[in-house]
Design a protein around this motif. Sequence first.
Motif, PDB file in Angstrom:
ATOM      1  N   SER A 236      -8.123 -36.822  36.688  1.00 46.92           N
ATOM      2  CA  SER A 236      -7.438 -35.555  36.409  1.00 46.92           C
ATOM      3  C   SER A 236      -5.952 -35.737  36.127  1.00 46.92           C
ATOM      4  N   ILE A 237      -5.359 -36.731  36.771  1.00 45.68           N
ATOM      5  CA  ILE A 237      -3.931 -36.973  36.566  1.00 45.68           C
ATOM      6  C   ILE A 237      -3.764 -38.243  35.755  1.00 45.68           C
ATOM      7  N   LEU A 243      -5.227 -38.721  26.899  1.00 43.76           N
ATOM      8  CA  LEU A 243      -6.284 -38.533  25.912  1.00 43.76           C
ATOM      9  C   LEU A 243      -6.073 -37.246  25.109  1.00 43.76           C
ATOM     10  N   LEU A 244      -5.674 -36.176  25.780  1.00 43.41           N
ATOM     11  CA  LEU A 244      -5.370 -34.934  25.063  1.00 43.41           C
ATOM     12  C   LEU A 244      -4.275 -35.184  24.028  1.00 43.41           C
ATOM     13  N   PHE A 275      -2.987 -30.061  36.627  1.00 46.74           N
ATOM     14  CA  PHE A 275      -2.081 -31.195  36.460  1.00 46.74           C
ATOM     15  C   PHE A 275      -1.471 -31.216  35.060  1.00 46.74           C
ATOM     16  N   THR A 276      -2.224 -30.755  34.072  1.00 42.82           N
ATOM     17  CA  THR A 276      -1.676 -30.667  32.726  1.00 42.82           C
ATOM     18  C   THR A 276      -0.500 -29.694  32.703  1.00 42.82           C
ATOM     19  N   HIS A 299       2.313 -28.980  20.159  1.00 42.83           N
ATOM     20  CA  HIS A 299       1.930 -28.778  21.559  1.00 42.83           C
ATOM     21  C   HIS A 299       0.867 -29.809  21.925  1.00 42.83           C
ATOM     22  N   PRO A 300       1.295 -31.054  22.246  1.00 44.64           N
ATOM     23  CA  PRO A 300       0.341 -32.146  22.424  1.00 44.64           C
ATOM     24  C   PRO A 300      -0.625 -31.986  23.588  1.00 44.64           C
ATOM     25  N   LEU A 301      -0.345 -31.063  24.504  1.00 47.12           N
ATOM     26  CA  LEU A 301      -1.271 -30.847  25.626  1.00 47.12           C
ATOM     27  C   LEU A 301      -1.871 -29.440  25.612  1.00 47.12           C
ATOM     28  N   ASP A 302      -1.638 -28.717  24.519  1.00 52.90           N
ATOM     29  CA  ASP A 302      -2.138 -27.335  24.450  1.00 52.90           C
ATOM     30  C   ASP A 302      -2.305 -26.946  22.984  1.00 52.90           C
TER      31      ASP A 302
END
Length: 457
Positions: A236-237, A243-244, A275-276, A299-302
Amino acid sequence: MQILHHGAVNGVTGSCHELVVNEQTSVLIDCGLFQGEDSKADLSIEFNITHVTALIVTHCHIDHVGRIPYLLAAGFKGPIFTSIASASLLPLVIEDALKVGVTRDPKIIAACLSLLNKRIVAVDYKTWFELPCKGLNKAKARFQRAGHILGSAYVEIDITNSDNNKHRIVFSGDLGAPYTPLLPSPKPPYKADTLVIESTYGDKNHQGRKERTKTLKSIIERAVADNGVVLVPAFSIGRTQELLYELEQLIHSSSKKSKWRDIHVILDSPMAANFTEQYKKFKHLWDSEAKRKVANGRHPLDFKNLTTVDSHKEHMAIINYLSSRQTPAIILAASGMCTGGRIVNYLERFLNDKTTDVLFVGYQGNKTLGREIQKYGPRNGYVFINDARITINAKVHTISGYSAHADQNGLIKFVTGMHKKPSHIKIVHGDDDAKNALAAKYKEVLGNDVEVEIGRS
């Protein structure tokens, strides 16, 4: 001065090292949970904590912090020093660990978290802080960025005796691999007299970033060509966020008519989603490449193709939907070693399907379900999940380059990059082959001036 080990010497889990400053004072570095073949170990704190005055947490992976509730239950009342980002993550990790492995009683969980929050002392990187010591010796410590996960650190500890002689001990925690997405690579310390270093990949070297991204792209394109699912067990962390980041880049750089533009990326882990959010909160700790993307409106994580699954009801609905429809999708779910969590439900449902691909991007501990799939999958073997025998018809892939751990070259450079090399190296946190290979390499590179020792419990 003495260093004792209460975990992560016969494998890679249960990290817990005790630095004995003098007869009256000890400091713990990490207090982690045992996993895989060590998971049946007694979690109670069996070693004497009478003289333990403080706990230092290098990072918030469960194999480095999961025994903290047991430490508190054993009567530990000292401060818990950790980095600012790790201080934000730690209560989330411990709450989840309590719910999964101890109790779901909200009163017990609240009481434990209350104790924990009273003990946490957040310290910024590169900032010296005094460690509570009894007797004549004095000790201070500071965190340096380790590049492993958000908030991760290696720790430098200076012990000064009554004659004003100083000895510096460096505990590596888990060191990050170079050129990973999001976080800067770790830089070696200026010096160390004694070094306690991890060896997870002490016998291996990872693919380069360009090569592993190319491999990831190729595997996913082949996998989704038959409208199957790609299952990615990920912690998760750290691994999940990396990867996202990589998937967003592959989608962004693809042509507008490419299949990548329509591919579903499913993050099925409430913890990973939490955690994201923490990764986004601490954007100032990202590397320069990631910061540039944000500045350019990315937005590399969203991103648009990303769906986050929260409740168990939604989780089961997604599995049923994917089972009934031939829809290509990439699913990221914990746990990273398939020892529990939502990934197990996906594996139970899809592992015997020929259109399924399982992609391992991190280390799989001995006797874990992940290691068994990794071992028997290529020969169409089988595994047991929830007491049911399941034939592995899925294709199984491993990309070592996405490991959050430094490889052998990184572990060597961490030492050779010091201006003053250690006279004593203790190797921990690795399987026997990895520890022995790293020890041999250190002796080859550093010569006879350095004592290289494999840590023992």
